[in-house]
Write an enzyme that holds these catalytic residues in place. Structure first.
Site, mmCIF file in Angstrom:
data_model
loop_
_atom_site.group_PDB
_atom_site.id
_atom_site.type_symbol
_atom_site.label_atom_id
_atom_site.label_comp_id
_atom_site.label_asym_id
_atom_site.label_seq_id
_atom_site.Cartn_x
_atom_site.Cartn_y
_atom_site.Cartn_z
ATOM 1 N N SER A 243 0.853 -1.186 0.000
ATOM 2 C CA SER A 243 0.000 0.000 0.000
ATOM 3 C C SER A 243 0.882 1.228 0.000
ATOM 4 O O SER A 243 2.090 1.151 0.254
ATOM 5 C CB SER A 243 -0.906 0.043 1.245
ATOM 6 O OG SER A 243 -1.792 -1.052 1.278
ATOM 7 N N SER A 281 -3.293 -3.623 -3.122
ATOM 8 C CA SER A 281 -2.588 -2.416 -2.691
ATOM 9 C C SER A 281 -3.588 -1.328 -2.328
ATOM 10 O O SER A 281 -4.428 -0.946 -3.142
ATOM 11 C CB SER A 281 -1.662 -1.922 -3.809
ATOM 12 O OG SER A 281 -0.879 -0.837 -3.370
ATOM 13 N N ASP A 283 -4.046 2.286 -2.027
ATOM 14 C CA ASP A 283 -3.370 3.497 -2.507
ATOM 15 C C ASP A 283 -4.299 4.686 -2.283
ATOM 16 O O ASP A 283 -5.293 4.863 -3.004
ATOM 17 C CB ASP A 283 -3.030 3.353 -3.987
ATOM 18 C CG ASP A 283 -2.220 2.097 -4.271
ATOM 19 O OD1 ASP A 283 -1.461 1.687 -3.381
ATOM 20 O OD2 ASP A 283 -2.357 1.521 -5.364
#
Length: 357
Positions: A243, A281, A283
């Site tokens: 992340s 991830s 983000d």
């Protein structure tokens, strides 16, 4: 990689991103009033911490700042984003930590607000804590939930204009491109008719697959991966599970909607480094402005602020993309090797760069 590119990789400083001028600190704290503090836990299997970003020196509950958010890929467990997106304002400092420590830091933020404003949740509205996270469980024994109220308080007390980078604070146990990740910061300045305006970025980098790494425009990841594989030091690749949290500050007068637009431009800087915003991830980008504050009490007047015209935002968008990419470069550059739980190890990028030929 040969010639000038190989020499560039052995340079004593990280590559400089873009053409815009950096602020004197090349940090988010080039935006006047912004301060950053860390508390770092580094003890055997415990490799973690807290990072706190203060938008100004006032009580953020009573003197809120406008803010916007962009969820680029929503695989995350942050707290506070729903109300931020609805109301467009911050009312606590921004805190960064590991995934399992979010509840502890949320409670610490609430306690801080209640200490400063004893009627919070009674005669006054509740507070919206804002805590963002990445999973540092490869290096850190995340199940120990080692972060507590005292660590959040220590990070707040340590806040200042100088921002240590790399494996510090919330970045202590983070990995990026299967190397050591962590905290990075940068800034860029834009000329307006009324003078210079600054955009500063701070990132918590914990994402990326090594073969995809692009370093200042140079696709070096595959060569680094081959180098580590040849030395039997390559980490298992697998799918993207990391992340990144990207925080943008500016002294330009923007409202919450415009700040949401600015936050979305963080993705441009992120993509340049080799991120594809993988399935696993998280983000997330936050942007806030220090140009004015929003009163807490309804009897106080709302500010009448001349905002930046929409047609003039491109310079700020460029500054956001460049400062995020530069902050990621700084995070990787400053992060030193860390060995954590069960002997898990992440090497620092800088010790490898000079060997890529």
């Amino acid at each position: 990689m040969t010639g000038a590119n190989a020499r560039d990789l052995a340079a004593p400083a990280p590559p400089r991103i873009g053409l815009l001028e950096a602020g004197p600190l090349d940090a988010i704290t080039d935006v006047a009033g912004v301060t950053v503090g860390h508390a770092t836990l580094a003890d055997g299997p415990v490799q973690t911490g807290v990072t706190v970003i203060h938008p100004h020196g006032l009580d953020p509950y009573r003197h809120k700042v406008p803010a916007g958010a962009a969820v680029i890929n929503g695989f995350g467990k942050s707290v506070g984003l729903v109300q931020l997106e609805e109301l467009g304002q911050l009312e606590t400092p921004i805190a960064l930590t590991n995934t399992f420590s979010v509840p502890a830091v949320v409670q610490a933020q609430i306690r801080d607000c209640v200490r400063a404003n004893p009627e919070t949740g009674r005669a006054l509205p509740t507070v919206n804590p804002l805590v963002l996270e990445c999973n540092d469980g490869f290096l850190n024994d995340i199940q120990r939930m080692a972060v507590g109220d005292a660590h959040y308080r220590a990070a707040c007390d340590a806040a200042g204009e100088q921002v240590p980078q790399g494996a510090v604070g919330a970045g202590r146990g983070m990995s990026s491109f299967q190397l050591k990740g962590g905290i990075g910061t940068a800034s860029r300045r834009v000329q307006f008719a009324g003078g210079l305006r600054t955009v500063g970025a701070l990132v918590l980098a914990n994402y990326g697959l090594l073969p995809n790494l692009v370093w200042g425009g140079m696709p070096i990841g595959a060569r680094l991966a081959a180098l580590l594989e040849a030395e039997a030091l390559a980490a298992t690749a697998g799918p993207e599970k990391g992340s990144i949290i990207m925080v943008l500050a500016t002294d330009a007068a923007l409202d919450a909607r415009q700040l949401g637009r600015l936050a979305r431009r963080a993705a441009a800087g992120l993509a340049r480094t080799g991120s594809v915003y993988g399935h696993g991830s998280g983000d997330i980008a936050i942007a806030f402005s220090t140009a004015y504050t929003l009163p807490h009490l309804p009897q106080e007047s709302m500010p009448a602020v001349p905002l930046v015209h929409e047609s003039l935002l491109d310079g700020l968008f460029q500054a956001a993309a460049d400062s995020v990419e530069q902050a990621i470069v700084h995070a990787l550059w400053h992060a030193e090797r860390v060995t954590g739980r069960d002997g898990h190890d992440r090497r620092g990028l800088r010790e490898l760069l000079g060997r890529v030929g």
